[in-house]
Design a protein around this motif. Structure first.
Motif, mmCIF file in Angstrom:
data_model
loop_
_atom_site.group_PDB
_atom_site.id
_atom_site.type_symbol
_atom_site.label_atom_id
_atom_site.label_comp_id
_atom_site.label_asym_id
_atom_site.label_seq_id
_atom_site.Cartn_x
_atom_site.Cartn_y
_atom_site.Cartn_z
ATOM 1 N N SER A 91 0.529 -1.414 -0.057
ATOM 2 C CA SER A 91 -0.149 -0.167 0.573
ATOM 3 C C SER A 91 0.639 0.789 -0.124
ATOM 4 C CB SER A 91 -0.550 0.000 1.326
ATOM 5 O OG SER A 91 -0.359 0.474 1.998
ATOM 6 N N PRO A 92 -0.108 2.091 -0.934
ATOM 7 C CA PRO A 92 1.388 3.399 -0.176
ATOM 8 C C PRO A 92 0.891 4.253 0.886
ATOM 9 C CG PRO A 92 -1.206 3.859 -2.087
ATOM 10 C CD PRO A 92 -0.737 2.488 -1.276
ATOM 11 N N VAL A 93 2.263 4.572 1.347
ATOM 12 C CA VAL A 93 3.184 5.503 2.317
ATOM 13 C C VAL A 93 1.994 6.159 2.343
ATOM 14 C CG1 VAL A 93 4.338 6.614 3.411
ATOM 15 C CG2 VAL A 93 4.901 4.602 2.564
ATOM 16 N N SER A 94 0.539 7.189 3.013
ATOM 17 C CA SER A 94 0.285 7.655 2.633
ATOM 18 C C SER A 94 -0.318 8.382 4.139
ATOM 19 C CB SER A 94 -1.497 7.471 2.373
ATOM 20 O OG SER A 94 -2.323 7.886 2.113
ATOM 21 N N LYS A 95 -0.396 9.852 4.042
ATOM 22 C CA LYS A 95 -0.095 10.980 5.428
ATOM 23 C C LYS A 95 -1.680 11.382 5.243
ATOM 24 C CE LYS A 95 0.884 13.604 8.468
ATOM 25 N NZ LYS A 95 2.099 15.050 8.902
ATOM 26 N N SER A 96 -2.927 10.893 6.089
ATOM 27 C CA SER A 96 -4.302 11.985 5.922
ATOM 28 C C SER A 96 -4.457 13.048 5.967
ATOM 29 C CB SER A 96 -5.179 10.829 6.467
ATOM 30 O OG SER A 96 -6.008 9.477 6.227
ATOM 31 N N LEU A 97 -5.133 14.027 5.284
ATOM 32 C CA LEU A 97 -5.203 15.741 6.478
ATOM 33 C C LEU A 97 -6.098 15.480 6.562
ATOM 34 C CD1 LEU A 97 -3.272 16.393 2.991
ATOM 35 C CD2 LEU A 97 -2.380 16.197 5.205
ATOM 36 N N LYS A 98 -6.271 16.788 7.816
ATOM 37 C CA LYS A 98 -7.242 17.027 8.332
ATOM 38 C C LYS A 98 -8.321 18.238 7.574
ATOM 39 C CE LYS A 98 -9.267 19.448 11.876
ATOM 40 N NZ LYS A 98 -9.370 20.215 13.575
#
Length: 104
Positions: A91-98
């Motif tokens: 899975s892509p290294v991903s960071k959710s944004l608020k």
């Protein structure tokens, strides 16, 4: 409708390949995304930082979360692994944004 935004990273020498693969996205991948409630999906590239900014609108979190377990999604992650930072499950290294602001 739920708005989701996230950042990922593409390898510096893979910008064109990343874009090419998305320009040629598999129809069955698009169908699966729609089936799992996704719409209005966009990804943007900052060439200076290699950062990808993704935005997608989903129907609900439960339906969306089931997308990652589909065979087509697993195949897509494997296909994309050579061009971007990924986790051990591909899975892509991903960071959710608020979300801090929205205007219609």
């Amino acid at each position: 409708m739920i708005r989701k935004a996230f950042v990922m990273t593409v390898y510096p020498d893979k910008h064109e390949e990343y874009e090419k693969r998305h320009n040629e996205i598999w129809p069955e991948m698009v169908d699966a995304l729609h089936h799992h409630g996704a719409s209005n999906y966009s990804i943007f590239l900052d060439k200076e930082t290699n950062q990808l900014f993704g935005y997608v609108e989903i129907e609900n979190e439960e339906k969306w979360n089931k997308m990652s377990a589909t065979d087509i999604n697993q195949k897509w992650w494997d296909f994309m692994k050579p061009v971007m930072k990924t986790n051990t499950d591909n899975s892509p290294v991903s960071k959710s944004l608020k979300q801090v602001f929205h205007m219609d």
